[in-house]
Design a protein around this motif. Structure first.
Motif, PDB file in Angstrom:
ATOM      1  N   GLN A   1     -37.902  28.230  11.271  1.00  0.00           N
ATOM      2  CA  GLN A   1     -37.842  27.493   9.999  1.00  0.00           C
ATOM      3  C   GLN A   1     -36.421  27.035   9.697  1.00  0.00           C
ATOM      4  O   GLN A   1     -36.194  25.908   9.263  1.00  0.00           O
ATOM      5  CB  GLN A   1     -38.371  28.379   8.867  1.00  0.00           C
ATOM      6  CG  GLN A   1     -38.674  27.615   7.586  1.00  0.00           C
ATOM      7  CD  GLN A   1     -37.496  27.508   6.660  1.00  0.00           C
ATOM      8  OE1 GLN A   1     -36.668  28.415   6.581  1.00  0.00           O
ATOM      9  NE2 GLN A   1     -37.400  26.379   5.952  1.00  0.00           N
TER      10      GLN A   1
ATOM     11  N   PRO B   1     -35.296  14.795   7.325  1.00  0.00           N
ATOM     12  CA  PRO B   1     -36.737  14.656   7.050  1.00  0.00           C
ATOM     13  C   PRO B   1     -37.392  13.516   7.842  1.00  0.00           C
ATOM     14  O   PRO B   1     -38.542  13.646   8.274  1.00  0.00           O
ATOM     15  CB  PRO B   1     -36.776  14.397   5.550  1.00  0.00           C
ATOM     16  CG  PRO B   1     -35.556  15.098   5.040  1.00  0.00           C
ATOM     17  CD  PRO B   1     -34.510  14.937   6.112  1.00  0.00           C
TER      18      PRO B   1
ATOM     19  N   TRP C   1     -35.768  24.063  11.852  1.00  0.00           N
ATOM     20  CA  TRP C   1     -36.621  22.913  11.477  1.00  0.00           C
ATOM     21  C   TRP C   1     -36.143  22.287  10.171  1.00  0.00           C
ATOM     22  O   TRP C   1     -36.108  21.062  10.023  1.00  0.00           O
ATOM     23  CB  TRP C   1     -38.067  23.421  11.372  1.00  0.00           C
ATOM     24  CG  TRP C   1     -39.141  22.440  11.023  1.00  0.00           C
ATOM     25  CD1 TRP C   1     -39.996  22.518   9.958  1.00  0.00           C
ATOM     26  CD2 TRP C   1     -39.552  21.266  11.759  1.00  0.00           C
ATOM     27  NE1 TRP C   1     -40.891  21.481   9.981  1.00  0.00           N
ATOM     28  CE2 TRP C   1     -40.636  20.695  11.075  1.00  0.00           C
ATOM     29  CE3 TRP C   1     -39.095  20.649  12.921  1.00  0.00           C
ATOM     30  CZ2 TRP C   1     -41.284  19.538  11.510  1.00  0.00           C
ATOM     31  CZ3 TRP C   1     -39.738  19.493  13.352  1.00  0.00           C
ATOM     32  CH2 TRP C   1     -40.808  18.956  12.656  1.00  0.00           C
ATOM     33  N   ALA C   2     -35.743  23.128   9.218  1.00  0.00           N
ATOM     34  CA  ALA C   2     -35.304  22.609   7.918  1.00  0.00           C
ATOM     35  C   ALA C   2     -34.020  21.799   8.063  1.00  0.00           C
ATOM     36  O   ALA C   2     -33.711  20.950   7.226  1.00  0.00           O
ATOM     37  CB  ALA C   2     -35.094  23.764   6.947  1.00  0.00           C
TER      38      ALA C   2
ATOM     39  N   HIS D   1     -42.842  19.482   4.826  1.00  0.00           N
ATOM     40  CA  HIS D   1     -41.884  19.895   3.799  1.00  0.00           C
ATOM     41  C   HIS D   1     -40.827  20.867   4.335  1.00  0.00           C
ATOM     42  O   HIS D   1     -40.098  21.490   3.556  1.00  0.00           O
ATOM     43  CB  HIS D   1     -42.620  20.499   2.603  1.00  0.00           C
ATOM     44  CG  HIS D   1     -43.366  19.470   1.798  1.00  0.00           C
ATOM     45  ND1 HIS D   1     -42.756  18.379   1.233  1.00  0.00           N
ATOM     46  CD2 HIS D   1     -44.679  19.346   1.474  1.00  0.00           C
ATOM     47  CE1 HIS D   1     -43.653  17.637   0.586  1.00  0.00           C
ATOM     48  NE2 HIS D   1     -44.830  18.196   0.721  1.00  0.00           N
ATOM     49  N   GLY D   2     -40.760  21.027   5.673  1.00  0.00           N
ATOM     50  CA  GLY D   2     -39.637  21.763   6.263  1.00  0.00           C
ATOM     51  C   GLY D   2     -39.843  23.263   6.420  1.00  0.00           C
ATOM     52  O   GLY D   2     -38.878  24.000   6.601  1.00  0.00           O
ATOM     53  N   ASN D   3     -41.115  23.714   6.348  1.00  0.00           N
ATOM     54  CA  ASN D   3     -41.397  25.144   6.516  1.00  0.00           C
ATOM     55  C   ASN D   3     -41.813  25.450   7.950  1.00  0.00           C
ATOM     56  O   ASN D   3     -42.151  24.546   8.720  1.00  0.00           O
ATOM     57  CB  ASN D   3     -42.561  25.539   5.601  1.00  0.00           C
ATOM     58  CG  ASN D   3     -42.285  25.219   4.150  1.00  0.00           C
ATOM     59  OD1 ASN D   3     -41.507  25.900   3.510  1.00  0.00           O
ATOM     60  ND2 ASN D   3     -42.893  24.146   3.652  1.00  0.00           N
TER      61      ASN D   3
ATOM     62  N   ARG E   1     -38.284  14.880  11.112  1.00  0.00           N
ATOM     63  CA  ARG E   1     -39.465  15.756  11.018  1.00  0.00           C
ATOM     64  C   ARG E   1     -40.733  14.910  10.976  1.00  0.00           C
ATOM     65  O   ARG E   1     -41.721  15.219  11.649  1.00  0.00           O
ATOM     66  CB  ARG E   1     -39.391  16.628   9.755  1.00  0.00           C
ATOM     67  CG  ARG E   1     -38.318  17.688   9.779  1.00  0.00           C
ATOM     68  CD  ARG E   1     -38.651  18.847   8.838  1.00  0.00           C
ATOM     69  NE  ARG E   1     -38.828  18.465   7.447  1.00  0.00           N
ATOM     70  CZ  ARG E   1     -37.911  18.606   6.501  1.00  0.00           C
ATOM     71  NH1 ARG E   1     -36.718  19.121   6.783  1.00  0.00           N
ATOM     72  NH2 ARG E   1     -38.171  18.255   5.269  1.00  0.00           N
TER      73      ARG E   1
ATOM     74  N   THR F   1     -42.633  23.764  -1.465  1.00  0.00           N
ATOM     75  CA  THR F   1     -41.187  23.744  -1.697  1.00  0.00           C
ATOM     76  C   THR F   1     -40.847  24.585  -2.921  1.00  0.00           C
ATOM     77  O   THR F   1     -41.711  24.882  -3.745  1.00  0.00           O
ATOM     78  CB  THR F   1     -40.660  22.312  -1.944  1.00  0.00           C
ATOM     79  OG1 THR F   1     -41.285  21.799  -3.123  1.00  0.00           O
ATOM     80  CG2 THR F   1     -40.950  21.377  -0.785  1.00  0.00           C
TER      81      THR F   1
ATOM     82  N   ARG G   1     -36.436  22.337  -2.074  1.00  0.00           N
ATOM     83  CA  ARG G   1     -36.119  22.819  -0.727  1.00  0.00           C
ATOM     84  C   ARG G   1     -37.380  23.389  -0.097  1.00  0.00           C
ATOM     85  O   ARG G   1     -38.285  23.836  -0.819  1.00  0.00           O
ATOM     86  CB  ARG G   1     -35.129  23.973  -0.808  1.00  0.00           C
ATOM     87  CG  ARG G   1     -33.775  23.606  -1.311  1.00  0.00           C
ATOM     88  CD  ARG G   1     -32.899  24.856  -1.176  1.00  0.00           C
ATOM     89  NE  ARG G   1     -31.763  24.748  -2.061  1.00  0.00           N
ATOM     90  CZ  ARG G   1     -31.105  25.784  -2.544  1.00  0.00           C
ATOM     91  NH1 ARG G   1     -31.484  27.011  -2.227  1.00  0.00           N
ATOM     92  NH2 ARG G   1     -30.083  25.609  -3.331  1.00  0.00           N
ATOM     93  N   PRO G   2     -37.424  23.443   1.230  1.00  0.00           N
ATOM     94  CA  PRO G   2     -38.566  24.094   1.878  1.00  0.00           C
ATOM     95  C   PRO G   2     -38.711  25.517   1.352  1.00  0.00           C
ATOM     96  O   PRO G   2     -37.723  26.195   1.075  1.00  0.00           O
ATOM     97  CB  PRO G   2     -38.174  24.118   3.364  1.00  0.00           C
ATOM     98  CG  PRO G   2     -37.129  23.055   3.506  1.00  0.00           C
ATOM     99  CD  PRO G   2     -36.424  22.950   2.189  1.00  0.00           C
TER     100      PRO G   2
END
Ligand code: NAD
Length: 481
Positions: free
Chosen positions: A54, A62, A57-58, A166-168, A65, A469, A138-139
């Motif tokens: 994570q 974006p 990835w975060a 969403h970055g998780n 992603r 998020t 934020r994620p």
């Protein structure tokens, strides 16, 4: 035959957990998949891999992603036939429904991939001079996801796509009755998404329970029954993880008036008997103006009797079996008790024998009339191909019958009366409201329920951001200002 174990940090790992198998509901002697449940060590390793994955990835922009997610979805799309077959073999639904489910999962996921680059924050006028106020997102972190057996592609994808957009990172445990489709999805992601972003665990309630109660989890998203939802709510309390629960339904259509009764009944029956009624959004209650009762009951019976039961692999089949013997007996028990309470079986009402599928878990499409609102069949989720019909005198009574259940997922009204439509939109106690069509949701609309049907943010659509998020209020004062 499918053989999958746990996907941890980009590798399928057999581990030391107990072996289990899945079976074809149309031919229960046929083993479809063999799996090995994830051990306690495996769950820990998956969560540690997710934490590191994570963080990496975060840090991706974006837009990057979103690009990778779309590449992953292209790879899933190329596997549509294989995934649809896995759904049919383990879950039992007709192949056309397995293809339809995969297509819908992809359309929803593509909308969610786009969410990665849409605006989710804001600038707010500040009270203090020289200050700029912003709301940032934020994620959330590591998302634990638990899914049921009725939609083996759609529900996992409804969690994977928003979590990753969403970055998780996600740790997904699919149903132990239908894991193959989720494993094929995860296999498609390998080599496209970075390792550690998506882990797949195997097993039943004990694996799910250990996952959702772990303190390394920041958010728990669950789709399944109310009873399990309550257990998960309690388990997640220990870590105060954020929750999004999508639970059962006792969905109704209110038929007040329509210019096209045939079209209306086609939609009601489609919503009732698709997936053999094992859908959270299945219509299971028909609440009908007394003057239309007989025409509606006759039309429902004719349509129920035209259903072709069989193996989902047979192109002639329009309705497959129930998932297993337990579910078959559960549905039969509801109908038997409804009879004992005074309901009339207009058609169906028993196990069905399908010559080509000896031992298959088939139940006849069933229409019950003389059903009063207090009866168990009118209040509890049957999760089978059973429609109840209840007449009403006036719209106040229709709304009271509609709302007097514990659930609040989806509902439908057929009417051309503007005042009644307005009342339905304001007073139907359901998360989803449909006027003059069945209960099939759009791909980009929020999906979820109220009352016992759901807790927390809805799963897809723009509002999913609230679960996936965290929110931050930022105050920036100019230096020396
Ligand atoms: P279920 O609640 O029995 O199981 C769902 C999942 O939870 C499975 O993966 C199972 O292994 C896991 N599980 C079981 N006990 C657990 C525990 N204590 N902790 C963590 N995980 C646990 O549901 P099901 O029988 O697979 O699915 C049918 C139900 O799902 C129906 O009630 C249906 O309405 C509901 N459903 C709801 C939606 C929705 O979006 N609202 C969609 C599909 C299905």
């Amino acid at each position: 035959m499918y053989t999958f174990h746990s996907l941890i940090d980009g590798e399928w790992q057999a581990g030391t957990g107990e072996a289990f198998a899945t079976f074809n509901p149309a031919a229960p002697d046929e083993t479809v998949g063999t799996y090995r449940a994830t051990s306690a060590d495996g769950i820990g390793a998956a969560l540690d891999a997710a934490r590191l994955g994570q963080a990496r990835w975060a840090a991706y922009p974006p837009a990057e992603r979103a690009r990778l997610l779309n590449r992953f979805l292209d790879a899933v799309e190329q596997q549509t036939e294989a995934i649809a077959h896995a759904v049919t073999l383990e879950q039992g639904k007709p192949l056309a429904e397995g293809r339809g489910e995969t297509g819908k999962a992809l359309r929803e996921a593509r909308f969610m991939a786009g969410e990665a680059v849409r605006s989710h924050g804001g600038v707010v006028p500040a009270q203090k001079p020289g200050c700029r106020n912003m709301v940032l997102r934020r994620p959330r972190g590591v998302i634990a996801a638990i899914t049921p057996w009725n939609f083996p592609v759609l529900t996992p994808m409804r969690k994977i796509a928003p979590a990753l957009a969403h970055g998780n990172a996600i740790v997904l445990k699919p149903s132990e009755l239908t894991p193959a489709a989720a494993c094929l999805i995860a296999e498609a992601a390998r080599g496209i998404l970075p390792d550690g972003v998506m882990q797949i665990l195997q097993g039943g309630g004990s694996v799910g329970g250990a996952l959702v109660s772990d303190r390394r989890v920041h958010g728990v998203t669950f789709t399944g029954s109310v009873a399990t939802g309550k257990a998960i709510y309690a388990a997640a309390a220990g870590s105060l993880a954020e929750l999004s629960l999508e639970l059962g339904g006792k969905n109704a259509v209110v038929i007040n008036d329509t210019d096209d009764l045939d079209g209306c009944l086609d939609q009601v029956v489609g919503a009732a008997f698709q997936c053999a009624g094992q859908r959270c959004t299945a219509i299971s209650r028909v609440i009908v103006a007394a003057g239309m009762h007989d025409a509606v009951a006759d039309g429902l019976r004719a349509r129920a009797e035209a259903v072709v039961l069989g193996s989902g692999q047979d192109p002639a089949t329009t309705m497959g079996p129930l998932i297993n013997r337990e579910q078959l007996e559960r549905v039969a028990g509801f109908v038997d008790r409804a009879r004992a309470e005074g309901a009339a079986v207009l058609t169906g009402g028993g196990h069905a024998r399908v010559e080509a599928c000896p031992g298959g878990h088939f139940y006849q499409p069933t229409v019950l009339t003389d059903v009063t609102p207090g009866m168990e069949a009118a209040r509890e989720e049957i999760f089978g191909p059973v429609l109840t019909v209840t007449p009403y005198r006036d719209f106040d009574q229709a709304l009271s019958i509609l709302n007097d259940v514990d659930y609040g997922l989806t509902s439908s009204l057929f009417s051309n009366d503007a005042a009644l439509i307005q009342r339905f939109l304001d007073e139907s106690d359901n998360g989803m409201l449909h006027v003059n069509h069945g209960t099939v949701p759009d791909d980009h609309m929020p999906f979820g329920g109220i009352k016992s049907s759901g807790v927390g943010a809805y799963s897809v659509g723009p509002s999913a951001v609230q679960f996936y998020t965290t929110e931050h209020s930022a105050y920036v004062k100019q230096a020396g200002g």
